[in-house]
Design a protein around this motif. Structure first.
Motif, short mmCIF file in Angstrom:
data_model
loop_
_atom_site.label_atom_id
_atom_site.label_comp_id
_atom_site.label_asym_id
_atom_site.label_seq_id
_atom_site.Cartn_x
_atom_site.Cartn_y
_atom_site.Cartn_z
N VAL A 25 71.18 128.16 108.33
CA VAL A 25 70.95 129.57 108.00
C VAL A 25 70.06 130.23 109.04
O VAL A 25 70.35 131.32 109.54
N GLU A 26 68.95 129.59 109.38
CA GLU A 26 67.96 130.19 110.27
C GLU A 26 68.41 130.11 111.72
O GLU A 26 68.97 129.10 112.16
N THR A 54 60.14 123.53 114.63
CA THR A 54 59.84 123.55 116.06
C THR A 54 59.88 124.94 116.66
O THR A 54 59.33 125.15 117.76
N GLY A 55 60.51 125.87 115.98
CA GLY A 55 60.63 127.22 116.53
C GLY A 55 61.71 127.36 117.57
O GLY A 55 61.91 128.44 118.15
N GLU A 56 62.47 126.28 117.84
CA GLU A 56 63.53 126.34 118.84
C GLU A 56 64.75 127.07 118.30
O GLU A 56 65.05 127.01 117.10
N LEU A 57 65.43 127.75 119.21
CA LEU A 57 66.67 128.41 118.84
C LEU A 57 67.70 127.38 118.42
O LEU A 57 67.83 126.31 119.03
N GLN A 58 68.46 127.68 117.38
CA GLN A 58 69.51 126.77 116.92
C GLN A 58 70.72 127.58 116.48
O GLN A 58 70.61 128.75 116.11
N PHE A 59 71.88 126.93 116.55
CA PHE A 59 73.12 127.61 116.16
C PHE A 59 73.12 127.84 114.66
O PHE A 59 72.91 126.91 113.88
N SER A 60 73.40 129.07 114.26
CA SER A 60 73.35 129.43 112.84
C SER A 60 74.70 129.89 112.35
O SER A 60 75.25 130.90 112.82
N GLU A 61 75.27 129.16 111.39
CA GLU A 61 76.52 129.58 110.76
C GLU A 61 76.35 130.91 110.05
O GLU A 61 77.28 131.74 110.02
#
Length: 921
Positions: A82-83, A89-96
């Motif tokens: 979701v996020e 970690t605050g790292e960018l991640q792929f969000s569905e």
């Protein structure tokens, strides 16, 4: 341990064995030994019915366990994220969740996005706003101290052009060109392009990602291809706010015309300024709504190797080989990049549950949770790996060499294997050598009889289900299996299993014991797959790796069996005759059966729904039956040997039980099953055609499968419009459905005259009582005129420029017969002889015309060109907007609205209105 009393090492019992009680003692005496306590030496070998049933339960239970694991791994999807940033970690991640914001807006808020309509313009403006917002976010990140962020560039491309579209890649010969070659023109075709790069050095070589935002008729396109668009938008968000990729730039193409014969991708790869920097492509597509996406086309070793880096691999060279045959009635933008850009790359698509593909049910709510996450994380891993580590050019700037000689496949979704075909040959030679060793050592003991029995079992397993298909078709119950991918197996497999076991029954050698027949049959299976592996390898099929997956475990199983028997001899101080230990079946079946179940799920998930859109002449029931037979034989061939384990009486009972199951399956399928339902609909096309030349107003109804249509739909339309439908084969006049050319070639029609209905419904007394054609009331139809007409009496060539105006109409198609010598289109004239030409034009929003220069061999200056034009109206194809263009002054008749309302929910209706007229220029 039982005691053995040696009578004579050379003595043999020549009595015939029929597998009845007492067979164990006979088996021992055949070798010259007597068991003082029968059944103790091999606890698994029993003669009683209960023990035989238990042995079958153990083995079938083992196979069921393999199938369960294969099913679990095959459909596994990652948990949706979701996020947009990892909370820890605050790292960018792929969000569905971010992807679904895009897919939901495109498919639900905007809806149909057919090229040339206002909704496509709305889509373009929406995407441009979203991209500009992402660009601003990247600027903010840079302003807050984030270093080395990529350059963020954006282009809006609007171009005209043309290309030849060889449908199903089979338009190469003059014979096939007539029905499969379409010429596509496009006007004001729009692309939105984004590039992220580390600077001038990175800009020299780029990886291209492509997805299209337009949709086909009748579909809101959540999976096809708003999903791909959403994935690309999320990748731009992540990559634009992280340090730039080090080696290569990445270009994102949001193309506005894939469904119009791949016009937008052709425009980019042939005309855009970035085209010469692109070295490889990743195409994101969708023809389903669930399960993992699959790598189904790949054409270079480096790109296939790059796919090893994805976290959730799913793909096989089998899909690549199958798609390359042209038998699959589908295509993607990947073709344009390969044909016109000479690119290599990867073509990935969602494919499961394609019942909803190109229908009104392709909605965000029907897209399985985890699917966008799966595609997104895989694509992100690919882009990062290629952008940071892969040299996209070799040998002084040359791009990757195209090849189909690479074997690749995933192993249950855990990891991905890829190796060149030369390596496959060496592996197969090694497996063949090992098989020869089993023959020389006696571990494998095939007989001519057993080898022939395996071949015949294979043939009968494939052929006999067609008897059931014949019954279903004959009694008017075709496609009863369509609503679930596994139903063909349930309906057709019992007779297939019975048939191949019946072959084994008749090929049972009564001169030998059951154990000897058993070992000979298992050896025959090994020999069969060894020959198939050798033949497939000789034919240079990359898919031949599957035969190796079968051949090697059976060879290892026989070696294991030989050593198992040897150990028993040593431990028990005795001699034993030829037999197969129960554990040998587990060793032999584990790998091939587990992999087959995993791969077969993909095959049925793809091919069963596909039969709903392959045309009325496709023998769908026979295809499903043959596939089911192949499934039965390949699921676990050692069953053919295992069936000999308990002799002929037990084998006969099994065959009888299977035949009873077949009768029950046939009864249930004909009495209680329906071929279609709401979520597995029948595809029907409906067209309200107003022919200005003949004056007719007609409704054409056609379907895309071999299932019934007249009794469950056309008959109701006859009642609705108070008229009788007449049948017309598509071969009689293939131009009837020109508005959706080239797919029109598959459509036979039921035609209903709507003129009496319109006259009876209108409140305009003049129209109701007039005998003038109703088409006289159409005043804004597309028109063709000729300019610059000239004739050269010396050469006999006539030249003209055709100008078309079509305000408020889209997708214009012209057809004519002529001996063309040249034209203004970019492709060559397909024939030097008199030829039937069909040219389709797709235009962007507010495009109201086009031009075409022609030169042809004429009989004289007055030998005019007869051109028929068919054009689609901009109304009457969106189920959510009850808007229909009426005949001038006729009032609110709503022919198409009434047809749509009368359509039951088990039908997915693609409907539109067209006008057609003939011009002499």
């Amino acid at each position: 341990m039982p005691a053995l009393k040696n009578r004579s090492a050379r003595r043999r019992d020549n009595s015939r064995h029929d597998g009845s009680a007492g067979e164990k003692t006979s088996y021992a005496t055949e070798a010259g030994y007597e068991l003082t306590k029968p059944q103790q030496l091999f606890p698994h070998r029993t003669s009683g019915t209960i023990d035989a049933i238990l042995s079958w339960i153990y083995y079938l239970g083992f196979l069921a366990l393999l199938a369960t694991f294969a099913f679990k791994f095959h459909y596994a999807l990652p948990k949706p994220v979701v996020e947009g940033r990892n909370p820890t970690t605050g790292e960018l991640q792929f969000s569905e969740a971010n992807v679904r914001l895009i897919t939901g807006h495109l498919s639900e808020n905007i809806g149909l996005r057919l090229i040339g309509t206002e909704s496509v313009d709305e889509t373009e403006q929406y995407l441009i706003r979203e991209i500009k917002e992402l660009k601003e976010q990247a600027k903010i990140e840079k302003a807050t101290g984030q270093k080395n962020l990529p350059n963020f560039d954006m282009w809006i491309q609007v171009n005209d052009g043309s290309h030849r579209f060889d449908f199903m890649s089979k338009g190469k010969s003059e014979l096939s060109t007539l029905v499969r070659c379409a010429t596509s023109m496009y006007t004001n075709m729009t692309n939105i392009i984004v590039r992220l790069s580390c600077g001038p050095e990175c800009d020299k070589n780029a990886i291209l990602l492509n997805a299209h935002y337009d949709t086909t008729l009748g579909s809101p396109g959540a999976a096809d291809d708003a999903l791909g668009v959403g994935v690309q938008m999320e990748l731009i968000r992540i990559l634009s706010q992280q340090p730039a990729l080090k080696k290569n730039s990445v270009i994102f193409l949001f193309n506005g015309g894939e469904e119009s014969l791949q016009d937008a991708s052709h425009s980019f790869i042939t005309q855009h300024e970035l085209k010469d920097t692109v070295r490889a492509v990743i195409n994101l597509e969708g023809c389903g709504t669930s399960g993992p996406e699959i790598l189904f086309q790949a054409n270079s070793r480096p790109m296939i190797d790059a796919y090893k880096k994805v976290p959730y691999p799913h793909g096989s060279v089998v899909a690549n080989d199958l798609f390359s045959t042209g038998m699959i009635l589908s295509d993607t933008d990947f073709r344009q990049f390969v044909d016109h850009g000479n690119l290599t790359g990867l073509d990935m698509a969602v494919y499961m549950n394609s019942y909803l593909y190109h229908t009104h049910l392709d909605l965000n709510e029907h897209m399985e949770l985890g699917l966008p996450q799966h595609m997104g994380e895989n694509t992100l891993a690919l882009v990062r790996h290629i952008g940071n580590e892969v040299e996209l050019t070799t040998n002084g700037g040359k791009m990757f060499e195209k090849t189909s000689q690479v074997v690749f496949f995933d192993v249950m979704g855990f990891f991905f294997l890829a190796y060149p075909f030369d390596t496959a040959i060496r592996i197969h030679l090694l497996i063949g050598s090992l098989a020869l060793y089993t023959l020389s050592s006696g571990a494998s003991r095939p007989s001519q009889r057993s080898v022939i029995s395996i071949l015949l079992s294979f043939v009968t397993a494939l052929m006999t289900p067609n008897l059931v298909a014949f019954i279903l078709v004959t009694i008017g119950k075709p496609m009863q299996w369509f609503t679930h991918e596994w139903l063909p197996i349930a309906i057709f497999s019992p007779i297939s299993a019975a048939a191949m076991l019946t072959v084994q029954y008749f090929f049972y050698d009564k001169r030998l014991s059951a154990p000897t027949n058993e070992l000979a049959t298992l050896s025959g299976i090994q020999f069969f797959f060894g020959v198939v592996m050798g033949s497939a390898t000789y034919a240079q099929l990359a898919s031949s790796y599957i035969t190796a997956v079968y051949s090697l475990p059976y060879t290892l199983g026989l070696i294991f069996n030989q050593n198992r028997i040897y150990l028993l001899r040593r431990l028990r101080k005795t001699e034993l005759s030829a037999t197969v230990d129960f554990s040998t079946y587990l060793v032999s079946s584990l790998v091939p059966t587990a992999y087959f179940f995993y791969a077969a799920i993909s095959l049925f998930d793809f091919l069963v729904p596909l039969t709903g859109r392959t045309g009325v002449d496709t023998p769908a029931d026979y295809i499903a039956a043959t596939l089911s037979g192949l499934y039965v034989f390949c699921a676990c061939p050692p069953i053919l040997a295992f069936a000999h384990r308990f002799g002929l009486p037990t084998l006969k009972r099994i065959i009888s039980l299977l035949l009873i199951l077949q009768v029950m399956a046939l009864f249930v399928s004909t009495m209680y099953l329906e071929p279609f339902d709401k979520m597995h609909p029948k595809r029907i096309f409906a067209q309200h055609l107003r022919n200005l030349t003949s004056g007719e107003t007609l409704v054409y109804v056609a379907h895309a499968d071999a299932g019934p249509i007249y009794d469950n739909y056309v008959r109701d339309l006859e009642t609705l419009f108070d008229t009788k439908a007449r049948f017309k084969s598509g071969l009689e006049n293939p131009g009837d459905w020109n508005a959706i050319y080239p797919f029109s070639q598959f459509l036979d029609s039921y035609i209903l005259d709507t003129t009496p209905f319109i006259r009876s419904e209108t409140l305009n007394d003049t129209i109701a009582t007039s005998t003038a054609p109703l088409t006289d009331l159409i005043h804004d139809a597309p028109k063709l005129i000729a300019e610059g007409v000239s004739y050269d009496p010396t050469t006999g060539l006539r030249r003209l420029t055709v100008l078309c105006t079509h305000p408020e109409y889209i997708l214009t198609v012209i057809s004519f017969d002529a001996q063309l010598t040249s034209w203004s289109l970019s492709s060559d004239v397909p024939s030097k002889e008199t030829f039937h030409y069909v040219i389709r034009n797709a235009g962007g929003y507010r495009t109201d015309g086009w031009r075409l220069d022609l030169e042809y061999k004429a009989k004289g200056p007055e030998d005019r060109l007869r051109i028929e034009i068919t054009s689609m109206e901009t109304e009457s194809f969106d189920w959510r907007v009850e808007k229909e263009r009426e005949l001038a002054g006729s009032g609110d008749i709503g022919v198409m609205r009434k047809l749509v309302r009368a359509t039951p929910d088990f039908i997915a209706l693609t409907y539109f209105s067209t006008v057609a007229s003939l011009f002499e220029l």
